[in-house]
Design a protein around this motif. Structure first.
Motif, PDB file in Angstrom:
ATOM      1  N   SER A  61     -34.788  -8.403 -56.717  1.00 43.19           N
ATOM      2  CA  SER A  61     -33.581  -9.067 -57.202  1.00 43.19           C
ATOM      3  C   SER A  61     -33.982 -10.318 -57.962  1.00 43.19           C
ATOM      4  CB  SER A  61     -32.651  -9.440 -56.043  1.00 43.19           C
ATOM      5  OG  SER A  61     -31.654 -10.350 -56.459  1.00 43.19           O
ATOM      6  N   ALA A  62     -33.611 -10.370 -59.231  1.00 46.94           N
ATOM      7  CA  ALA A  62     -33.882 -11.566 -60.029  1.00 46.94           C
ATOM      8  C   ALA A  62     -33.107 -12.762 -59.482  1.00 46.94           C
ATOM      9  CB  ALA A  62     -33.505 -11.316 -61.488  1.00 46.94           C
ATOM     10  N   MET A  63     -31.915 -12.514 -58.970  1.00 47.21           N
ATOM     11  CA  MET A  63     -31.104 -13.594 -58.404  1.00 47.21           C
ATOM     12  C   MET A  63     -31.771 -14.160 -57.150  1.00 47.21           C
ATOM     13  SD  MET A  63     -27.279 -11.928 -58.846  1.00 47.21           S
ATOM     14  CE  MET A  63     -26.451 -13.364 -58.138  1.00 47.21           C
ATOM     15  N   GLN A  64     -32.322 -13.279 -56.333  1.00 43.27           N
ATOM     16  CA  GLN A  64     -33.010 -13.738 -55.130  1.00 43.27           C
ATOM     17  C   GLN A  64     -34.254 -14.542 -55.495  1.00 43.27           C
ATOM     18  OE1 GLN A  64     -34.139 -10.625 -52.417  1.00 43.27           O
ATOM     19  NE2 GLN A  64     -35.131 -12.010 -50.979  1.00 43.27           N
ATOM     20  N   HIS A  65     -34.986 -14.088 -56.489  1.00 43.47           N
ATOM     21  CA  HIS A  65     -36.184 -14.815 -56.929  1.00 43.47           C
ATOM     22  C   HIS A  65     -35.797 -16.203 -57.433  1.00 43.47           C
ATOM     23  CE1 HIS A  65     -40.137 -15.511 -58.657  1.00 43.47           C
ATOM     24  NE2 HIS A  65     -39.544 -15.883 -59.781  1.00 43.47           N
ATOM     25  N   ALA A  66     -34.744 -16.274 -58.247  1.00 42.57           N
ATOM     26  CA  ALA A  66     -34.284 -17.563 -58.763  1.00 42.57           C
ATOM     27  C   ALA A  66     -33.813 -18.471 -57.633  1.00 42.57           C
ATOM     28  CB  ALA A  66     -33.162 -17.350 -59.778  1.00 42.57           C
ATOM     29  N   ASN A  67     -33.185 -17.872 -56.635  1.00 44.87           N
ATOM     30  CA  ASN A  67     -32.706 -18.635 -55.482  1.00 44.87           C
ATOM     31  C   ASN A  67     -33.877 -19.277 -54.739  1.00 44.87           C
ATOM     32  OD1 ASN A  67     -30.473 -19.169 -53.333  1.00 44.87           O
ATOM     33  ND2 ASN A  67     -32.098 -18.167 -52.166  1.00 44.87           N
ATOM     34  N   LEU A  68     -34.958 -18.511 -54.553  1.00 43.38           N
ATOM     35  CA  LEU A  68     -36.130 -19.045 -53.853  1.00 43.38           C
ATOM     36  C   LEU A  68     -36.774 -20.169 -54.659  1.00 43.38           C
ATOM     37  CD1 LEU A  68     -38.146 -18.994 -51.551  1.00 43.38           C
ATOM     38  CD2 LEU A  68     -39.348 -17.125 -52.709  1.00 43.38           C
ATOM     39  N   GLU A  69     -36.878 -19.994 -55.967  1.00 42.33           N
ATOM     40  CA  GLU A  69     -37.471 -21.040 -56.796  1.00 42.33           C
ATOM     41  C   GLU A  69     -36.625 -22.312 -56.755  1.00 42.33           C
ATOM     42  OE1 GLU A  69     -40.518 -20.883 -58.214  1.00 42.33           O
ATOM     43  OE2 GLU A  69     -40.554 -19.008 -57.040  1.00 42.33           O
ATOM     44  N   PRO A 117     -26.883 -10.047 -49.404  1.00 41.60           N
ATOM     45  CA  PRO A 117     -26.678  -8.851 -50.248  1.00 41.60           C
ATOM     46  C   PRO A 117     -26.616  -9.203 -51.732  1.00 41.60           C
ATOM     47  CG  PRO A 117     -24.583  -9.526 -49.293  1.00 41.60           C
ATOM     48  CD  PRO A 117     -25.634 -10.452 -48.712  1.00 41.60           C
ATOM     49  N   TRP A 118     -27.748  -9.474 -52.331  1.00 42.70           N
ATOM     50  CA  TRP A 118     -27.785  -9.840 -53.745  1.00 42.70           C
ATOM     51  C   TRP A 118     -27.252  -8.686 -54.587  1.00 42.70           C
ATOM     52  CZ3 TRP A 118     -28.602 -14.823 -54.263  1.00 42.70           C
ATOM     53  CH2 TRP A 118     -29.339 -15.492 -53.277  1.00 42.70           C
ATOM     54  N   PRO A 119     -26.280  -8.950 -55.451  1.00 39.96           N
ATOM     55  CA  PRO A 119     -25.629  -7.852 -56.189  1.00 39.96           C
ATOM     56  C   PRO A 119     -26.527  -7.153 -57.206  1.00 39.96           C
ATOM     57  CG  PRO A 119     -24.802  -9.988 -56.933  1.00 39.96           C
ATOM     58  CD  PRO A 119     -25.621 -10.241 -55.717  1.00 39.96           C
ATOM     59  N   ASP A 120     -27.613  -7.805 -57.617  1.00 41.24           N
ATOM     60  CA  ASP A 120     -28.473  -7.186 -58.629  1.00 41.24           C
ATOM     61  C   ASP A 120     -29.730  -6.539 -58.040  1.00 41.24           C
ATOM     62  OD1 ASP A 120     -29.763  -9.539 -57.882  1.00 41.24           O
ATOM     63  OD2 ASP A 120     -30.653  -9.818 -59.874  1.00 41.24           O
ATOM     64  N   LYS A 121     -29.742  -6.379 -56.727  1.00 39.78           N
ATOM     65  CA  LYS A 121     -30.947  -5.820 -56.090  1.00 39.78           C
ATOM     66  C   LYS A 121     -31.153  -4.374 -56.517  1.00 39.78           C
ATOM     67  CE  LYS A 121     -32.476  -7.324 -52.284  1.00 39.78           C
ATOM     68  NZ  LYS A 121     -32.741  -7.741 -50.894  1.00 39.78           N
ATOM     69  N   THR A 122     -32.360  -4.062 -56.971  1.00 34.19           N
ATOM     70  CA  THR A 122     -32.702  -2.719 -57.445  1.00 34.19           C
ATOM     71  C   THR A 122     -33.075  -1.830 -56.262  1.00 34.19           C
ATOM     72  OG1 THR A 122     -35.028  -3.300 -57.735  1.00 34.19           O
ATOM     73  CG2 THR A 122     -33.532  -3.705 -59.600  1.00 34.19           C
ATOM     74  N   PRO A 123     -33.166  -0.509 -56.480  1.00 35.67           N
ATOM     75  CA  PRO A 123     -33.557   0.404 -55.396  1.00 35.67           C
ATOM     76  C   PRO A 123     -34.896   0.062 -54.755  1.00 35.67           C
ATOM     77  CG  PRO A 123     -32.601   1.635 -57.208  1.00 35.67           C
ATOM     78  CD  PRO A 123     -32.735   0.227 -57.688  1.00 35.67           C
ATOM     79  N   ASN A 124     -35.793  -0.538 -55.532  1.00 33.45           N
ATOM     80  CA  ASN A 124     -37.098  -0.896 -54.952  1.00 33.45           C
ATOM     81  C   ASN A 124     -37.075  -2.259 -54.258  1.00 33.45           C
ATOM     82  OD1 ASN A 124     -37.035  -2.736 -57.018  1.00 33.45           O
ATOM     83  ND2 ASN A 124     -38.807  -1.916 -58.123  1.00 33.45           N
ATOM     84  N   GLY A 125     -35.890  -2.885 -54.192  1.00 35.51           N
ATOM     85  CA  GLY A 125     -35.732  -4.117 -53.428  1.00 35.51           C
ATOM     86  C   GLY A 125     -35.860  -5.402 -54.216  1.00 35.51           C
TER      87      GLY A 125
END
Length: 421
Positions: A261-269, A251-259
């Motif tokens: 998340s900058a945090m999720q993207h950074a996590n994957l990188e 549950p990434w806290p910054d996830k937008t309505p369209n799904g």
């Protein structure tokens, strides 16, 4: 507020289940000495009340922030108790239905027949069903608890596979496959180190990891970098991503309505970079040519690709295949075994060997000579071990780690050794 409201209904359900199952416990010990009965009742209700209180308080204890291994143990023990009691309740329901039928016959039969209760091995049918239910439920609970001790009980599965298109220079090549590490579930450093030593002791030419390095977040690897970086092989260590590596379930806290998340993207990188820091070559829909004595084979690796809608499909096999159509022998790493039937076999018949993981064999089953069973087989056609179709082979690794249930029953953590012939 909503989670607290839901927990109230869950507690009510569990309390009713406890009361129902207690009838079987009381029937079981009613002829015992008073001390035995009292101890049985106190033990039963002490465990049940502790479980109920824990479930009721979970929404207010911020249990999501607990250390993952503690959280998994607490949730698993509660689930084991509930499942065991539900199994007991099934037998009690059968007895209730039986007695209901007897009552209806007695009430509406004009001849008022006498329907005997019946005796099985000195017990009435009700006593027999109650005891059978308690034995079944207790046996399941004991089995699941015993499974806690098996989560680091690594097993080496060795097999020799012959391929007609394999260049002579690669005959005898040893490949170690590992999969589904799920580092966020680990708590015993010494036990995991023994698993790494077991991997290296196989003296593999090549090590292939088929996805799910973490449960959700890249920082789960923080305390395990120096452990998994010890995996070495002369021809290299190659890896792919699994469905959990993308962080889609967190549950990434910054996830937008369209799904997004900058945090999720950074996590994957960050997770991608971790593979490199471990000394592993991460295969992102690409291939590499392996050479021996001037002869070549192709190793392909794709991102997660599943035929099931509930899992992500990021893989691009056509892209990974580019430039290797002329190579006669190909090995593919693809995390999800459903990829094999859905795309690999029908569209890429010259991929000789596919290596997958993902299922963990459900971490529960029976694997003995003449019998191979797991609940996983009701969800996956290929769920553990070797499968063959024509000249194509699929091997599904049972997983190095564990997820959710912190244990293994029957289906133990696996290190696969494949010798090419």
């Amino acid at each position: 507020m909503r989670s607290g409201f839901n927990s109230i209904f869950l507690v009510i359900f569990l309390l009713l289940l406890d009361i129902h199952v207690f009838q079987a416990v009381r029937t079981m010990v009613y002829m015992s000495a008073p001390r035995v009965r009292n101890i049985s009742y106190i033990l039963y209700w002490s465990v049940s009340i502790l479980c109920l209180v824990t479930v009721a308080l979970l929404p207010y204890l911020k249990w999501e922030t607990w250390p993952s291994h503690i959280r998994s143990y607490v949730i698993t023990i509660i689930m084991c108790l509930v499942i065991a009691k539900l199994l007991v309740a099934v037998f009690l329901l059968i007895d209730d239905l039986r007695r209901g039928v007897v009552w209806l016959i007695r009430k509406f039969s004009s001849e008022k027949p006498v329907v005997a209760e019946g005796v099985v091995n000195g017990l009435t049918r009700s006593q027999f069903l109650n005891r059978l239910g308690l034995i079944a439920g207790g046996g399941l609970l004991g089995t699941l608890m015993y499974g806690f001790s098996n989560k680091y009980n690594y097993r080496v599965h060795k097999l020799k596979l012959a391929f007609k298109n394999l260049p002579a220079s690669f005959k005898g090549m040893r490949i170690v496959q590992i999969s589904d590490i799920h580092s966020g579930s680990f708590a015993n450093r010494e036990a995991v180190l023994k698993g790494i030593q077991l991997i290296n002791s196989q003296k593999a030419d090549l090590v292939l990891f088929t996805g799910d390095l973490v449960n959700d977040r890249a920082d789960e690897m923080k305390h395990w970098m120096d452990v998994f970086s010890q995996i070495k092989a002369p021809m290299g260590v190659y890896s792919t991503l699994g469905n959990h590596d993308y962080g889609d379930y967190y549950p990434w806290p910054d996830k937008t309505p369209n799904g997004y998340s900058a945090m999720q993207h950074a996590n994957l990188e960050r997770l991608k970079s971790i593979h490199g820091e471990l000394g592993w070559k991460l295969m992102m829909n690409e291939n590499v040519i392996l050479e021996r004595n001037g002869e070549r084979i192709a190793l392909l690796g794709v991102e997660n690709w599943s035929a099931l809608k509930r899992f992500p499909r990021y893989g691009d096999l056509k892209r990974a295949y580019e430039g290797v159509s002329h190579i006669p022998f190909k090995i593919l790493m693809s995390h999800d075994p459903t990829h094999w039937d859905a795309q690999i076999r029908p569209e890429f018949p010259d991929i000789a060997l596919t290596l997958a993981g993902h299922t963990h064999g459900m971490q529960f089953g029976v694997e003995i000579p003449g019998l191979k069973w797991s609940p996983a087989q009701y969800f996956y056609k290929e769920w553990a071990g070797l499968y063959k179709s024509g000249d194509q082979h699929l091997y599904v690794n049972r997983g190095f780690g564990f997820l959710g249930y912190p244990g293994r029953v029957g289906v133990l953590p696996e290190i696969t050794v494949i010798e090419l012939a």
